[in-house]
Design a protein around this motif. Sequence first.
Motif, short mmCIF file in Angstrom:
data_model
loop_
_atom_site.label_atom_id
_atom_site.label_comp_id
_atom_site.label_asym_id
_atom_site.label_seq_id
_atom_site.Cartn_x
_atom_site.Cartn_y
_atom_site.Cartn_z
N THR A 362 0.85 -1.05 -0.02
CA THR A 362 -0.06 -0.12 0.09
C THR A 362 0.78 1.07 -0.06
O THR A 362 0.78 2.24 -0.70
CB THR A 362 -0.95 0.01 1.30
N VAL A 363 1.91 1.15 0.86
CA VAL A 363 2.66 2.58 0.79
C VAL A 363 4.26 1.92 0.72
O VAL A 363 5.36 2.88 0.84
CB VAL A 363 2.71 3.18 2.14
N THR A 364 4.44 0.92 0.27
CA THR A 364 5.73 0.49 -0.27
C THR A 364 6.06 0.87 -1.65
O THR A 364 5.26 1.39 -2.34
CB THR A 364 5.99 -1.19 -0.17
N HIS A 365 7.61 0.59 -2.01
CA HIS A 365 7.67 1.08 -3.46
C HIS A 365 7.86 -0.11 -4.25
O HIS A 365 8.54 -1.19 -4.08
CB HIS A 365 9.05 1.83 -3.46
N ASN A 366 6.75 -0.18 -5.29
CA ASN A 366 6.85 -1.43 -6.16
C ASN A 366 6.36 -0.91 -7.60
O ASN A 366 5.29 -0.85 -7.90
CB ASN A 366 5.99 -2.60 -5.70
N GLU A 367 7.48 -0.54 -8.24
CA GLU A 367 7.05 0.17 -9.68
C GLU A 367 6.48 -0.99 -10.55
O GLU A 367 5.69 -0.45 -11.56
CB GLU A 367 8.63 0.65 -10.31
N LYS A 368 6.94 -2.14 -10.58
CA LYS A 368 6.10 -3.11 -11.38
C LYS A 368 4.69 -3.37 -11.04
O LYS A 368 3.79 -3.11 -11.97
CB LYS A 368 6.81 -4.54 -11.37
N LEU A 369 4.40 -3.39 -9.67
CA LEU A 369 3.11 -3.60 -9.34
C LEU A 369 2.21 -2.10 -9.66
O LEU A 369 1.06 -2.12 -10.08
CB LEU A 369 3.02 -3.89 -7.84
N ALA A 370 2.97 -0.95 -9.69
CA ALA A 370 2.39 0.26 -9.76
C ALA A 370 1.83 0.44 -11.39
O ALA A 370 0.64 0.92 -11.72
CB ALA A 370 3.44 1.38 -9.44
N ALA A 371 2.75 -0.14 -12.33
CA ALA A 371 2.41 0.02 -13.55
C ALA A 371 1.46 -0.89 -13.89
O ALA A 371 0.47 -0.72 -14.89
CB ALA A 371 3.83 -0.37 -14.43
N ASN A 372 1.10 -2.23 -13.26
CA ASN A 372 0.15 -2.98 -13.44
C ASN A 372 -1.20 -2.71 -12.95
O ASN A 372 -2.21 -2.56 -13.89
CB ASN A 372 0.53 -4.16 -12.78
N TYR A 373 -1.29 -1.80 -11.76
CA TYR A 373 -2.40 -1.09 -11.43
C TYR A 373 -2.91 -0.03 -12.23
O TYR A 373 -4.07 0.23 -12.64
CB TYR A 373 -2.08 -0.59 -9.91
N TRP A 374 -1.92 0.64 -12.81
CA TRP A 374 -2.24 1.88 -13.75
C TRP A 374 -2.70 1.42 -14.94
O TRP A 374 -3.66 2.01 -15.48
CB TRP A 374 -0.63 2.36 -13.84
N LYS A 375 -2.18 0.26 -15.53
CA LYS A 375 -2.72 -0.25 -16.82
C LYS A 375 -4.15 -0.55 -16.63
O LYS A 375 -5.00 -0.37 -17.12
CB LYS A 375 -1.93 -1.15 -17.25
N SER A 376 -4.56 -1.32 -15.44
CA SER A 376 -5.79 -2.01 -15.06
C SER A 376 -6.79 -0.66 -14.90
O SER A 376 -7.96 -0.67 -15.33
CB SER A 376 -5.73 -2.60 -13.82
N GLY A 377 -6.26 0.37 -14.19
CA GLY A 377 -7.13 1.59 -14.04
C GLY A 377 -7.45 2.18 -15.11
O GLY A 377 -8.71 2.70 -15.47
N LEU A 378 -6.68 2.46 -16.28
CA LEU A 378 -6.99 3.19 -17.46
C LEU A 378 -7.72 2.17 -18.38
O LEU A 378 -8.68 2.88 -19.09
CB LEU A 378 -5.60 3.41 -18.19
N LYS A 379 -7.49 1.02 -17.98
CA LYS A 379 -8.65 0.34 -18.92
C LYS A 379 -10.09 0.44 -18.50
O LYS A 379 -10.89 0.41 -19.63
CB LYS A 379 -8.21 -1.10 -18.98
N LEU A 406 7.90 14.17 -7.15
CA LEU A 406 6.62 13.14 -7.63
C LEU A 406 6.38 13.48 -9.28
O LEU A 406 5.86 12.36 -10.13
CB LEU A 406 5.50 13.92 -6.85
N LYS A 407 6.60 14.56 -9.58
CA LYS A 407 6.37 14.83 -11.16
C LYS A 407 7.36 13.79 -12.06
O LYS A 407 6.81 12.86 -12.90
CB LYS A 407 6.66 16.16 -11.68
N ALA A 408 8.46 13.83 -11.64
CA ALA A 408 9.60 12.90 -12.32
C ALA A 408 9.40 11.36 -12.16
O ALA A 408 9.25 10.58 -13.24
CB ALA A 408 10.88 13.04 -11.99
N GLN A 409 8.80 11.04 -10.99
CA GLN A 409 8.67 9.58 -10.60
C GLN A 409 7.46 8.99 -11.14
O GLN A 409 7.20 8.05 -11.71
CB GLN A 409 8.64 9.51 -9.11
N PHE A 410 6.33 9.69 -11.24
CA PHE A 410 4.87 9.59 -11.89
C PHE A 410 5.07 9.37 -13.18
O PHE A 410 4.64 8.35 -13.98
CB PHE A 410 3.92 10.43 -11.26
#
Length: 546
Positions: A362-379, A406-410
């Motif tokens: 939830t508040v950990t750093h996981n870029e792979k999981l973040a990208a998966n959630y992002w893809k799912s959310g956009l869809k 935050l801008k650079a990371q997101f």
Amino acid sequence: MINIKWIKGSLVAIAVVGLGAFLTACGNESSTASKPQVLNLSAEAPLPTIDLAKATGYGQTGNVYESFFRLGKNGKSTKGLAKSATESKDGKTWTFKLRNAKWSNGDKITAQDFVYSWRRTLTPSTKSQYAYLFEGIKNADKINEGKLNPDKLGIEATDSKTVVIHLDKPIAYFKILMAYPLFAPQNQKVVEKYGKKYATKSQYMVYSGPFKIKNWNGTGNKWSFVKNNQYWDKKAVKLQKVNFTVVSSPTTGLDLFRQKKLDLTELSSEQVKNYKDDAQFKSYPYSQIFYLKYNFKDPDATNRKALNNRDIRRAFSLAIDRKQLTKKVLGDGSTVPNGFVPSGLASYNGEDFSKGQAVKNTVTHNEKLAANYWKSGLKAIGEKKLKMTITAANDDPSTSAVTQYLKAQFEKVLPGFTLDIQAVPTQTANQYGQKGQFDITISGWGADFNDPISFLQIPMTGTSYNYGKYSNKAYDKLVKRADDQDANNPSKRWQDLLEASRLFSEDQGMTPLYQNETSYLQRSDVKGIVHNTAGTQWSYKYAYIN
């Protein structure tokens, strides 16, 4: 307590020291007599108001207003204007006996002053942003909603020195709550005497605490606290005066400190690195979390749809490397939070609430999981790209670095996302928040008292500081259960609140960024200043120049 960090190094508080520190201060009376008892401090912005019914924080005014109790060492309540307090067996009735005390103009402080104060604060036309803290006091919510007359509030003066308070339900943290300046008395005669002028200048106000305010006009960059010689415990107060000057940057503050024009100055991240080994360096963690607040009623239809998608909010949280943010971007000692409630605020049976609330991914750093959630959310919302604006206060020295990070990371982790930065003065940021004119904003919240509910009541549906209009029925139910049927059962109440905080983390209703660390230089001859990790930060009641 404080929605946006507008004062840090010069925050003042209602906290007091214990008896040992009091005796130390008294023991130094002979040595302090040879030095002027004047303290020079900075503030990042002018005081927005000195009307305690309308305040949006009590950083400084905690030293000029006093309630039944004062906030003592380690967040415990100690005696203030009440010489005794009695709680009924069912926890629904409290009786306070007042000491012989006077207002700064010499008027006697009476039980009716408390009754008038509470009624005035809860009157809807007052528009108190802290009215929600009265929740649980008989009829408070209905009065604030305009459904009942203020004289139906559960507070009465049975004689000039006795205040009786009736609760709808037991409030586990009530004694600590009664140390908060919001619940201090107000002098009806003075309010009516000055009318529209009341509290617009320091002379149009009377004070119940150790100090009174001088030379404040609502907009000026200089004002002072002077010793209140009518204060009931005036013998304990050594300082004759505390001067405040608005200082716009840590660089200017440090220069003034070196010139001996300031006795205390907060340090920026870069300054902390250079001064952490200085003998005058001090720091401590404060129960204040900075977080991303999402606008669930965003005026832009696409962004509203996106921000109401939990996968997209989770993606934002998991994209953030909070260790990098705290260690490298901030570098001021700020720490990584486990959830919405900060560490060190409250514990039960040896367990810190912050640790118990932790939820994996939830508040950990996981870029792979973040990208998966992002893809799912956009869809799910039928979009391929998103563009949002983050709003933040430009008078906080850490804001620029955090928003740029935050801008650079997101934009690196979340394909198709663009984040624009809108940096505005704190007052403007607050106005945008209140009006719902934002996509995402950086906000901060500091605990009003040492209990998880001080944080967990903010995201409840309809609270005044829930600018993003987050609403979750299951969350509301858990928090209400903790404060209703489980209020007198510490174990069950604790579990209710833990479950609520875990749910909030899973939902990412707001996304925690970091827990604040206050770092500053304090002149070595300044003694007796006390801070607390919750509530208003600083107390000058027992401070002195040695």
